[in-house]
Design a protein around this motif. Structure first.
Motif, mmCIF file in Angstrom:
data_model
loop_
_atom_site.group_PDB
_atom_site.id
_atom_site.type_symbol
_atom_site.label_atom_id
_atom_site.label_comp_id
_atom_site.label_asym_id
_atom_site.label_seq_id
_atom_site.Cartn_x
_atom_site.Cartn_y
_atom_site.Cartn_z
ATOM 1 N N GLU A 2 64.762 51.886 4.268
ATOM 2 C CA GLU A 2 63.764 50.680 5.308
ATOM 3 C C GLU A 2 62.298 51.042 5.254
ATOM 4 O OE1 GLU A 2 65.009 51.118 9.939
ATOM 5 O OE2 GLU A 2 66.754 50.385 8.865
ATOM 6 N N ALA A 3 62.143 52.485 4.494
ATOM 7 C CA ALA A 3 61.371 52.706 4.111
ATOM 8 C C ALA A 3 59.515 52.287 2.891
ATOM 9 C CB ALA A 3 61.303 54.201 3.518
ATOM 10 N N ASP A 4 59.101 52.293 3.499
ATOM 11 C CA ASP A 4 57.999 51.033 3.015
ATOM 12 C C ASP A 4 57.266 52.478 1.742
ATOM 13 O OD1 ASP A 4 57.707 49.590 4.520
ATOM 14 O OD2 ASP A 4 56.476 50.713 5.430
ATOM 15 N N ILE A 5 57.271 53.578 1.857
ATOM 16 C CA ILE A 5 56.661 54.578 0.589
ATOM 17 C C ILE A 5 58.129 56.231 0.875
ATOM 18 C CG2 ILE A 5 55.445 56.442 0.061
ATOM 19 C CD1 ILE A 5 53.245 54.520 1.345
ATOM 20 N N ILE A 6 58.326 56.422 -0.602
ATOM 21 C CA ILE A 6 59.831 57.360 -0.526
ATOM 22 C C ILE A 6 58.388 58.523 -0.763
ATOM 23 C CG2 ILE A 6 61.699 58.595 -1.332
ATOM 24 C CD1 ILE A 6 62.507 55.622 -1.405
ATOM 25 N N VAL A 7 58.403 60.057 -0.408
ATOM 26 C CA VAL A 7 57.340 60.896 -1.336
ATOM 27 C C VAL A 7 58.723 62.172 -1.506
ATOM 28 C CG1 VAL A 7 55.712 62.430 -1.204
ATOM 29 C CG2 VAL A 7 55.922 60.063 -0.044
ATOM 30 N N ASP A 8 58.793 62.177 -2.540
ATOM 31 C CA ASP A 8 59.874 63.738 -3.354
ATOM 32 C C ASP A 8 59.021 64.693 -3.492
ATOM 33 O OD1 ASP A 8 61.377 65.125 -5.060
ATOM 34 O OD2 ASP A 8 62.017 63.774 -6.243
ATOM 35 N N THR A 9 59.472 65.464 -2.721
ATOM 36 C CA THR A 9 59.054 66.855 -2.515
ATOM 37 C C THR A 9 59.141 68.077 -2.876
ATOM 38 O OG1 THR A 9 59.108 67.586 -0.460
ATOM 39 C CG2 THR A 9 57.020 66.483 -0.884
ATOM 40 N N LEU A 10 60.819 67.432 -3.324
ATOM 41 C CA LEU A 10 62.416 68.577 -3.681
ATOM 42 C C LEU A 10 61.507 69.757 -4.845
ATOM 43 C CD1 LEU A 10 64.914 66.230 -3.379
ATOM 44 C CD2 LEU A 10 64.122 67.758 -1.732
ATOM 45 N N PRO A 11 62.533 71.091 -4.622
ATOM 46 C CA PRO A 11 62.531 72.014 -5.636
ATOM 47 C C PRO A 11 63.782 71.711 -6.599
ATOM 48 C CG PRO A 11 63.602 72.931 -3.643
ATOM 49 C CD PRO A 11 63.024 71.509 -3.051
ATOM 50 N N LEU A 12 63.182 71.709 -7.576
ATOM 51 C CA LEU A 12 64.718 71.551 -8.951
ATOM 52 C C LEU A 12 65.285 72.537 -8.574
ATOM 53 C CD1 LEU A 12 65.922 70.107 -10.559
ATOM 54 C CD2 LEU A 12 64.396 71.065 -12.339
ATOM 55 N N ASN A 13 66.598 72.367 -8.684
ATOM 56 C CA ASN A 13 67.895 73.628 -8.560
ATOM 57 C C ASN A 13 68.900 72.466 -8.992
ATOM 58 O OD1 ASN A 13 69.379 71.520 -5.999
ATOM 59 N ND2 ASN A 13 67.477 73.355 -4.365
ATOM 60 N N LEU A 14 70.233 72.856 -8.874
ATOM 61 C CA LEU A 14 71.563 72.480 -9.225
ATOM 62 C C LEU A 14 71.520 71.545 -8.645
ATOM 63 C CD1 LEU A 14 73.849 75.330 -9.887
ATOM 64 C CD2 LEU A 14 72.531 73.439 -11.926
ATOM 65 N N LEU A 25 68.741 54.856 -5.307
ATOM 66 C CA LEU A 25 66.950 54.153 -5.483
ATOM 67 C C LEU A 25 67.323 52.356 -5.571
ATOM 68 C CD1 LEU A 25 65.005 56.738 -6.683
ATOM 69 C CD2 LEU A 25 65.015 55.719 -4.368
ATOM 70 N N SER A 26 67.895 51.542 -6.020
ATOM 71 C CA SER A 26 68.462 50.705 -5.769
ATOM 72 C C SER A 26 68.290 49.463 -5.136
ATOM 73 C CB SER A 26 70.050 50.241 -7.157
ATOM 74 O OG SER A 26 70.961 50.544 -6.560
ATOM 75 N N GLY A 27 68.921 50.393 -3.897
ATOM 76 C CA GLY A 27 68.744 49.372 -2.591
ATOM 77 C C GLY A 27 67.525 49.644 -1.675
ATOM 78 N N VAL A 28 66.551 49.698 -1.971
ATOM 79 C CA VAL A 28 65.270 50.026 -1.470
ATOM 80 C C VAL A 28 64.533 49.356 -0.759
ATOM 81 C CG1 VAL A 28 64.516 52.956 -2.469
ATOM 82 C CG2 VAL A 28 63.609 50.912 -3.011
ATOM 83 N N LYS A 29 63.653 48.829 -0.067
ATOM 84 C CA LYS A 29 63.186 47.847 0.486
ATOM 85 C C LYS A 29 62.132 47.368 -0.346
ATOM 86 C CE LYS A 29 59.915 46.732 4.358
ATOM 87 N NZ LYS A 29 59.731 47.771 5.546
ATOM 88 N N LYS A 30 61.764 45.787 -0.369
ATOM 89 C CA LYS A 30 61.255 45.189 -1.230
ATOM 90 C C LYS A 30 60.050 46.165 -1.348
ATOM 91 C CE LYS A 30 58.947 40.546 -1.884
ATOM 92 N NZ LYS A 30 59.440 40.561 -3.425
ATOM 93 N N ASN A 31 59.002 46.070 -2.266
ATOM 94 C CA ASN A 31 57.589 46.701 -2.652
ATOM 95 C C ASN A 31 57.605 48.338 -2.448
ATOM 96 O OD1 ASN A 31 56.356 44.381 -3.343
ATOM 97 N ND2 ASN A 31 56.569 42.951 -1.176
ATOM 98 N N CYS A 32 58.934 48.784 -1.781
ATOM 99 C CA CYS A 32 58.868 50.424 -1.834
ATOM 100 C C CYS A 32 57.567 50.820 -3.004
ATOM 101 C CB CYS A 32 59.621 50.697 -1.449
ATOM 102 S SG CYS A 32 59.817 52.187 -0.874
ATOM 103 N N ILE A 33 56.732 51.870 -2.659
ATOM 104 C CA ILE A 33 56.699 52.946 -3.168
ATOM 105 C C ILE A 33 56.971 53.992 -3.527
ATOM 106 C CG2 ILE A 33 54.377 53.894 -4.026
ATOM 107 C CD1 ILE A 33 52.864 51.498 -2.154
ATOM 108 N N ILE A 34 57.232 54.806 -4.357
ATOM 109 C CA ILE A 34 58.534 56.012 -4.711
ATOM 110 C C ILE A 34 57.580 57.066 -5.342
ATOM 111 C CG2 ILE A 34 60.174 56.977 -5.930
ATOM 112 C CD1 ILE A 34 61.427 54.561 -5.892
ATOM 113 N N VAL A 35 57.136 58.178 -4.692
ATOM 114 C CA VAL A 35 55.792 59.173 -4.758
ATOM 115 C C VAL A 35 56.791 60.632 -5.380
ATOM 116 C CG1 VAL A 35 53.494 60.011 -4.856
ATOM 117 C CG2 VAL A 35 54.336 58.293 -3.660
ATOM 118 N N ASN A 36 57.370 60.769 -6.688
ATOM 119 C CA ASN A 36 57.671 61.832 -6.739
ATOM 120 C C ASN A 36 55.875 63.428 -6.812
ATOM 121 O OD1 ASN A 36 58.659 64.791 -7.340
ATOM 122 N ND2 ASN A 36 60.023 63.462 -9.615
ATOM 123 N N VAL A 37 55.698 63.885 -5.872
ATOM 124 C CA VAL A 37 55.080 65.660 -6.253
ATOM 125 C C VAL A 37 55.729 66.934 -5.991
ATOM 126 C CG1 VAL A 37 53.407 64.103 -5.652
ATOM 127 C CG2 VAL A 37 54.623 65.427 -3.873
#
Length: 135
Positions: A2-14, A25-37
């Motif tokens: 249902e999200a219009d925007i997904i923002v990834d702020t996760l640290p990297l670990n196992l 992610l294949s089921g995300v809403k139409k026109n979804c914006i995914i941002v990885n920072v």
């Protein structure tokens, strides 16, 4: 889903390596914006490539990248550059707290916005086409 925007702020670990993958992610809403920072490798590069190839309505933006076999960031060799719904910029977290660097970066950004609006060539533009071939 249902999200219009997904923002990834996760640290990297196992637990987070590749957590944002095709299946998730294949089921995300139409026109979804995914941002990885967060960290590049929290996103599965192959899965994101497949997703963006199949779903032109989705946009993915990042300022962090994956590591190649030698452990170097793959900014110029990233396979996503060939996709029109992929956007990237350099990661500048190291400039945080350094006023001189931040003021300089902002003045360049403001000038580039002005140049873009006025139809002029922007400063410091990385033309990825100089580094890879589009298919």
């Amino acid at each position: 889903r249902e999200a219009d925007i997904i923002v990834d702020t996760l640290p990297l670990n196992l637990k987070t390596k590749g957590i944002l993958n095709y299946d998730l992610l294949s089921g995300v809403k139409k026109n979804c914006i995914i941002v990885n920072v967060g960290r590049g490798e929290t996103v599965d590069e192959d899965g994101m490539s497949k997703l963006l190839s199949e779903r032109n309505d989705i946009r993915f933006a990042t300022d962090v990248f994956w590591k190649d076999a030698e452990g170097k960031e793959n900014f110029f060799t990233c396979k996503l550059w060939k996709l029109n719904n992929f956007f990237a910029t350099f990661h500048t977290a190291g400039a945080y707290g350094n006023n001189e660097v931040m003021v300089n970066a902002m003045s360049i950004a403001i000038d580039n916005v002005r140049r873009f609006i006025e139809g002029e060539e922007t400063r410091n533009e990385v033309k990825i086409s100089d580094y890879i071939e589009k298919s």
